[in-house]
Design a protein around this motif. Structure first.
Motif, PDB file in Angstrom:
ATOM      1  N   ASN A  57      -1.727  -8.271   1.070  1.00  0.00           N
ATOM      2  CA  ASN A  57      -1.846  -8.488   2.552  1.00  0.00           C
ATOM      3  C   ASN A  57      -1.111  -7.187   3.178  1.00  0.00           C
ATOM      4  O   ASN A  57      -1.157  -6.890   4.465  1.00  0.00           O
ATOM      5  CB  ASN A  57      -1.469  -9.642   3.089  1.00  0.00           C
ATOM      6  N   ILE A  58      -0.580  -6.132   2.353  1.00  0.00           N
ATOM      7  CA  ILE A  58      -0.037  -5.041   2.796  1.00  0.00           C
ATOM      8  C   ILE A  58      -0.708  -3.955   2.168  1.00  0.00           C
ATOM      9  O   ILE A  58      -0.944  -3.570   1.102  1.00  0.00           O
ATOM     10  CB  ILE A  58       1.480  -4.717   2.229  1.00  0.00           C
ATOM     11  N   MET A  59      -1.277  -3.104   3.254  1.00  0.00           N
ATOM     12  CA  MET A  59      -2.081  -1.905   2.746  1.00  0.00           C
ATOM     13  C   MET A  59      -1.303  -0.692   3.067  1.00  0.00           C
ATOM     14  O   MET A  59      -0.778  -0.466   3.917  1.00  0.00           O
ATOM     15  CB  MET A  59      -3.569  -2.045   3.804  1.00  0.00           C
ATOM     16  N   VAL A  60      -1.942   0.300   2.199  1.00  0.00           N
ATOM     17  CA  VAL A  60      -1.139   1.502   2.146  1.00  0.00           C
ATOM     18  C   VAL A  60      -2.148   2.734   2.702  1.00  0.00           C
ATOM     19  O   VAL A  60      -3.132   2.825   1.893  1.00  0.00           O
ATOM     20  CB  VAL A  60      -0.571   2.050   0.964  1.00  0.00           C
ATOM     21  N   LYS A  61      -1.921   3.505   3.648  1.00  0.00           N
ATOM     22  CA  LYS A  61      -2.914   4.601   4.147  1.00  0.00           C
ATOM     23  C   LYS A  61      -1.858   5.674   4.538  1.00  0.00           C
ATOM     24  O   LYS A  61      -1.331   5.645   5.434  1.00  0.00           O
ATOM     25  CB  LYS A  61      -3.493   3.932   5.387  1.00  0.00           C
ATOM     26  N   ASN A  62      -2.344   6.819   3.869  1.00  0.00           N
ATOM     27  CA  ASN A  62      -1.583   8.001   4.042  1.00  0.00           C
ATOM     28  C   ASN A  62      -0.113   7.829   4.027  1.00  0.00           C
ATOM     29  O   ASN A  62       0.838   8.417   4.816  1.00  0.00           O
ATOM     30  CB  ASN A  62      -2.024   8.672   5.086  1.00  0.00           C
ATOM     31  N   GLY A  63       0.221   7.040   3.068  1.00  0.00           N
ATOM     32  CA  GLY A  63       1.814   6.488   2.782  1.00  0.00           C
ATOM     33  C   GLY A  63       2.412   5.705   4.033  1.00  0.00           C
ATOM     34  O   GLY A  63       3.565   5.251   3.939  1.00  0.00           O
ATOM     35  N   LYS A  64       1.528   4.937   4.814  1.00  0.00           N
ATOM     36  CA  LYS A  64       2.019   4.149   5.748  1.00  0.00           C
ATOM     37  C   LYS A  64       1.410   2.672   5.574  1.00  0.00           C
ATOM     38  O   LYS A  64       0.596   2.714   4.931  1.00  0.00           O
ATOM     39  CB  LYS A  64       1.408   4.606   7.263  1.00  0.00           C
ATOM     40  N   LEU A  65       2.150   1.896   6.009  1.00  0.00           N
ATOM     41  CA  LEU A  65       2.051   0.640   5.558  1.00  0.00           C
ATOM     42  C   LEU A  65       1.326  -0.426   6.861  1.00  0.00           C
ATOM     43  O   LEU A  65       1.855   0.006   7.839  1.00  0.00           O
ATOM     44  CB  LEU A  65       3.055  -0.239   5.116  1.00  0.00           C
ATOM     45  N   PHE A  66       0.563  -0.981   6.610  1.00  0.00           N
ATOM     46  CA  PHE A  66      -0.295  -1.976   7.774  1.00  0.00           C
ATOM     47  C   PHE A  66      -0.529  -3.219   7.016  1.00  0.00           C
ATOM     48  O   PHE A  66      -0.614  -3.466   5.770  1.00  0.00           O
ATOM     49  CB  PHE A  66      -1.568  -1.488   7.652  1.00  0.00           C
ATOM     50  N   LEU A  67      -0.606  -4.461   7.754  1.00  0.00           N
ATOM     51  CA  LEU A  67      -0.662  -5.887   7.539  1.00  0.00           C
ATOM     52  C   LEU A  67      -1.879  -6.038   7.718  1.00  0.00           C
ATOM     53  O   LEU A  67      -2.484  -5.648   8.827  1.00  0.00           O
ATOM     54  CB  LEU A  67       0.333  -6.590   8.349  1.00  0.00           C
ATOM     55  N   ILE A  68      -2.679  -7.105   7.115  1.00  0.00           N
ATOM     56  CA  ILE A  68      -3.881  -7.507   7.303  1.00  0.00           C
ATOM     57  C   ILE A  68      -3.665  -9.267   7.034  1.00  0.00           C
ATOM     58  O   ILE A  68      -2.597  -9.559   6.560  1.00  0.00           O
ATOM     59  CB  ILE A  68      -4.902  -6.848   6.326  1.00  0.00           C
ATOM     60  N   ASP A  69      -4.908  -9.889   7.486  1.00  0.00           N
ATOM     61  CA  ASP A  69      -4.828 -11.373   7.253  1.00  0.00           C
ATOM     62  C   ASP A  69      -3.712 -12.004   8.221  1.00  0.00           C
ATOM     63  O   ASP A  69      -2.762 -12.062   7.606  1.00  0.00           O
ATOM     64  CB  ASP A  69      -4.820 -11.768   5.712  1.00  0.00           C
ATOM     65  N   TYR A  70      -3.996 -12.385   9.411  1.00  0.00           N
ATOM     66  CA  TYR A  70      -3.176 -12.727  10.504  1.00  0.00           C
ATOM     67  C   TYR A  70      -3.202 -14.091  10.870  1.00  0.00           C
ATOM     68  O   TYR A  70      -2.976 -14.736  11.608  1.00  0.00           O
ATOM     69  CB  TYR A  70      -3.431 -11.853  11.652  1.00  0.00           C
TER      70      TYR A  70
END
Length: 309
Positions: free
Chosen positions: A161-174
């Motif tokens: 549920n933690i995604m990494v894009k270009n070194g930045k972190l995003f949360l999914i599944d809310y």
């Protein structure tokens, strides 16, 4: 009304113009496997598909198990995002008349598709690159600090549920997120067992529910930055070094016994062992955990011999 089966969702998404009421989804195509069939991304009680057109990509989450108060939860998420500058969430909308199957419409979640990698996949690529792991740690601390500052919680912080894009972190599944205006609702899930405190129950639904998993994720990444070999030794594809059994019996955890042998990890390991024995409501936030010794009169980790490479 019973929810559709996975194969029924698979069949429906092959014909977006017929199956979706949403205009953007009607004019999209579904991502397919090499065999030309829809490519599903399965979760605990969802099946997700990537829909795309010339302008944008979406994640369409279809439910195989009913989740209570789903519409109210996503209305709260939308309200929060519209009034706060929140860099780690992606746009997500509840669509009541989402997908048409057997002549009936069923709800879906329509999210912006995030072109990133799950946290464990990303770490698997950089586990022997100390500088990148240190940057990842700082990003993670920033993410947790933002959650604490907003007074919200994800509810199921884990590698998927933690995604990494270009070194930045995003949360999914809310689906299990906590917001203050949802405090009267019941919890939908207790989270992944390899990231959750053994004393967490369905009564624990508040802004504190991410504290233990944030401690575990931080400690795992820090440990790998100290000794990359730990990744190959303890990672199993469904965890970040730790397993649920480590939390139930921390004093006999092979991982914690090994971590305590490193001067850079000794306090973290002992703190993890202690936190595992606390009441859920007494788990400290990440900053307190990192900057203090969490005292215990019962837990003493006995280190094993550690061989550095």
């Amino acid at each position: 009304m019973s929810l559709p089966r996975g194969d029924e969702y698979n069949q429906a998404v092959q014909n977006p113009a017929i199956s979706f009421a949403d205009i953007e989804l009607k004019n999209s195509t579904v991502e397919t496997t090499p065999l030309g069939l829809p490519k599903p991304y399965s979760g605990g009680f969802t099946t997700t598909y990537k829909l795309k057109n010339s302008r944008k990509n979406w994640a369409v989450r279809c439910f195989t198990r009913e989740i209570k108060d789903l519409q109210k939860r996503y209305q709260s998420i939308g309200g929060f995002m519209s009034s706060n500058n929140c860099s780690f969430l992606v746009d997500a909308k509840y669509v009541k008349n989402g997908i048409r199957i057997r002549g009936n419409y069923y709800p879906i979640i329509k999210m912006d598709w995030l072109e990133g990698e799950p946290l464990n996949i990303y770490i698997d690529k950089i586990y022997n690159q100390k500088t990148k792991l240190q940057s990842l740690l700082q990003e993670f601390v920033n993410l947790i600090n933002q959650l604490e500052r907003f007074g919200i919680a994800h509810g199921d912080l884990q590698h998927g549920n933690i995604m990494v894009k270009n070194g930045k972190l995003f949360l999914i599944d809310y689906d299990g997120m906590y917001f203050s205006d949802l405090a009267n609702l019941n919890v939908n899930e207790l989270g992944h067992p390899n990231f959750q405190h053994p004393r967490r129950t369905s009564n624990d639904y508040n802004k504190l529910i991410d504290r233990f998993s944030s401690i575990i994720i931080y400690t795992a990444i820090k440990a790998v930055s100290i000794n990359p070999n730990l990744w190959r030794k303890y990672e199993n594809g469904d965890n970040l070094l730790f397993k649920g059994s480590d939390f139930i019996n921390p004093q006999n955890s092979p991982l914690l016994k090994e971590l305590v042998g490193y001067s850079e990890l000794k306090q973290l390991a002992n703190n993890v062992a202690t936190v595992c024995t606390l009441e859920f409501k007494k788990i400290p936030n990440l900053n307190t955990f990192l900057n203090n010794t969490i005292a215990s009169s019962t837990i003493v980790l006995q280190q094993v011999t550690t061989v550095r490479s």
